[in-house]
Motif scaffolding. Structure first.
Motif, PDB file in Angstrom:
ATOM      1  N   MET A   1       0.992  -1.510   0.329  1.00 20.19           N
ATOM      2  CA  MET A   1       0.188  -0.443  -0.107  1.00 20.19           C
ATOM      3  C   MET A   1       1.060   1.408   0.076  1.00 20.19           C
ATOM      4  N   GLU A   2       0.885   1.992  -1.002  1.00 13.25           N
ATOM      5  CA  GLU A   2       1.457   3.356  -0.961  1.00 13.25           C
ATOM      6  C   GLU A   2       1.368   4.803  -0.291  1.00 13.25           C
ATOM      7  N   HIS A   3       0.840   4.404   0.133  1.00 15.69           N
ATOM      8  CA  HIS A   3       0.389   5.295   1.522  1.00 15.69           C
ATOM      9  C   HIS A   3       0.329   5.190   2.525  1.00 15.69           C
ATOM     10  N   PHE A   4       0.776   3.554   3.415  1.00 10.30           N
ATOM     11  CA  PHE A   4       0.687   3.323   4.898  1.00 10.30           C
ATOM     12  C   PHE A   4       1.779   3.292   5.250  1.00 10.30           C
ATOM     13  N   ASP A   5       1.740   3.994   5.983  1.00 12.99           N
ATOM     14  CA  ASP A   5       2.705   4.142   6.645  1.00 12.99           C
ATOM     15  C   ASP A   5       2.370   3.721   8.716  1.00 12.99           C
ATOM     16  N   VAL A   6       3.775   2.934   9.739  1.00 15.30           N
ATOM     17  CA  VAL A   6       2.776   3.211  10.763  1.00 15.30           C
ATOM     18  C   VAL A   6       3.166   4.068  11.577  1.00 15.30           C
ATOM     19  N   ASN A   7       4.186   4.894  11.003  1.00 12.64           N
ATOM     20  CA  ASN A   7       4.809   6.713  12.029  1.00 12.64           C
ATOM     21  C   ASN A   7       2.768   7.026  12.040  1.00 12.64           C
ATOM     22  N   THR A   8       2.405   7.119  10.563  1.00 14.53           N
ATOM     23  CA  THR A   8       1.170   8.112  10.416  1.00 14.53           C
ATOM     24  C   THR A   8       0.108   7.537  11.189  1.00 14.53           C
ATOM     25  N   GLY A   9      -0.082   5.841  11.133  1.00 13.20           N
ATOM     26  CA  GLY A   9      -0.781   5.477  11.860  1.00 13.20           C
ATOM     27  C   GLY A   9      -0.589   5.439  13.203  1.00 13.20           C
ATOM     28  N   ILE A  10       0.193   5.646  14.089  1.00 13.38           N
ATOM     29  CA  ILE A  10       0.422   5.812  15.633  1.00 13.38           C
ATOM     30  C   ILE A  10      -0.084   7.500  15.726  1.00 13.38           C
ATOM     31  N   LEU A  11       0.509   8.271  14.828  1.00 10.93           N
ATOM     32  CA  LEU A  11      -0.258   9.881  14.916  1.00 10.93           C
ATOM     33  C   LEU A  11      -1.270   9.986  14.037  1.00 10.93           C
ATOM     34  N   ILE A  12      -2.368   9.221  14.021  1.00 11.91           N
ATOM     35  CA  ILE A  12      -3.592   9.517  14.167  1.00 11.91           C
ATOM     36  C   ILE A  12      -4.527   8.929  15.261  1.00 11.91           C
ATOM     37  N   GLY A  13      -4.102   7.744  15.170  1.00 13.07           N
ATOM     38  CA  GLY A  13      -4.212   6.576  16.583  1.00 13.07           C
ATOM     39  C   GLY A  13      -4.478   7.426  17.889  1.00 13.07           C
ATOM     40  N   VAL A  14      -3.336   8.636  17.956  1.00 11.10           N
ATOM     41  CA  VAL A  14      -3.173   9.180  19.040  1.00 11.10           C
ATOM     42  C   VAL A  14      -3.698  10.562  19.404  1.00 11.10           C
ATOM     43  N   CYS A  15      -3.982  11.299  17.649  1.00 12.83           N
ATOM     44  CA  CYS A  15      -4.661  12.229  17.780  1.00 12.83           C
ATOM     45  C   CYS A  15      -5.734  12.158  18.310  1.00 12.83           C
ATOM     46  N   ALA A  16      -6.400  10.595  17.636  1.00 16.56           N
ATOM     47  CA  ALA A  16      -8.073  10.686  17.598  1.00 16.56           C
ATOM     48  C   ALA A  16      -8.000  10.451  19.089  1.00 16.56           C
ATOM     49  N   THR A  17      -7.453   9.259  19.773  1.00 17.86           N
ATOM     50  CA  THR A  17      -7.767   9.225  21.537  1.00 17.86           C
ATOM     51  C   THR A  17      -7.728  10.436  22.201  1.00 17.86           C
ATOM     52  N   PHE A  18      -6.342  11.353  21.635  1.00 23.24           N
ATOM     53  CA  PHE A  18      -6.639  12.687  22.472  1.00 23.24           C
ATOM     54  C   PHE A  18      -7.728  13.371  22.171  1.00 23.24           C
ATOM     55  N   VAL A  19      -8.673  13.761  20.956  1.00 22.26           N
ATOM     56  CA  VAL A  19      -9.511  13.706  20.443  1.00 22.26           C
ATOM     57  C   VAL A  19     -11.040  13.713  21.917  1.00 22.26           C
ATOM     58  N   MET A  20     -10.734  12.090  21.874  1.00 22.82           N
ATOM     59  CA  MET A  20     -12.187  11.720  22.959  1.00 22.82           C
ATOM     60  C   MET A  20     -11.833  11.695  24.396  1.00 22.82           C
ATOM     61  N   ASP A  21     -10.593  12.474  24.499  1.00 26.85           N
ATOM     62  CA  ASP A  21     -10.072  12.315  25.685  1.00 26.85           C
ATOM     63  C   ASP A  21     -10.787  14.383  25.833  1.00 26.85           C
ATOM     64  N   LEU A  22     -10.513  14.692  24.901  1.00 25.74           N
ATOM     65  CA  LEU A  22     -10.740  16.069  25.022  1.00 25.74           C
ATOM     66  C   LEU A  22     -12.575  16.326  24.879  1.00 25.74           C
ATOM     67  N   TRP A  23     -13.374  15.513  24.213  1.00 27.29           N
ATOM     68  CA  TRP A  23     -14.221  15.491  24.419  1.00 27.29           C
ATOM     69  C   TRP A  23     -15.178  15.211  26.228  1.00 27.29           C
TER      70      TRP A  23
END
Length: 158
Positions: A1-23
């Motif tokens: 998969m051309e765009h798949f990058d583990v580091n990007t996955g980690i970043l968006i997962g941590v960001c999503a968790t932060f948004v959840m916690d902010l809510w």
């Protein structure tokens, strides 16, 4: 998969968790909802490392030092893993044109791990059915996981 990058996955997962916690922080301030309590999850993680996964009632298990920090860390680790999994599952075209529906659907699916695995292991029953008000927990959980889904989508808007 051309765009798949583990580091990007980690970043968006941590960001999503932060948004959840902010809510969750906003829900506490605006509506008086309870703040997240990560002690039981941290206690469960320590118990799992000792080979005890399923508990009748995790609150009856002895407490451990740093269980709140362990619980928070586990929460963000799971979020990072979800981010990797999400990025792996979506097509590479999604990154170029991120549709919110994909992120929201994935956010809603992630609650199933809590409802059908974590909660029963903590002694709270399937989908919190052993708690005093399971419907409230289910609804607030769905809202929190909606915020998680939004958090998966938001980084791609920047």
């Amino acid at each position: 998969m051309e765009h798949f990058d583990v580091n990007t996955g980690i970043l968006i997962g941590v960001c999503a968790t932060f948004v959840m916690d902010l809510w969750l922080v906003l829900a506490n301030k605006l509506f008086g909802f309870d703040k997240p309590n990560w002690h039981p999850v941290g206690r469960w993680v320590v118990e799992c490392l000792q080979g005890r996964v399923v508990h009748e009632d995790i609150s009856l298990v002895r407490s451990y030092a740093y269980e709140n920090q362990i619980g928070w860390s586990f929460h963000y680790l799971v979020g990072a893993i979800y981010g990797i999994f999400f990025l792996y599952l979506i097509s590479e075209n999604w990154i170029d044109l991120p549709l919110i529906v994909n992120a929201l659907l994935f956010g809603w699916v992630t609650i199933s791990a809590g409802w059908f695995f974590l909660h029963p292991c903590l002694g709270l029953g399937v989908a919190l059915n052993k708690t005093e008000n399971p419907q409230f927990g289910q609804i607030t959980g769905l809202i929190a996981h909606t915020a998680f889904g939004l958090g998966l989508w938001l980084p791609f808007l920047v």
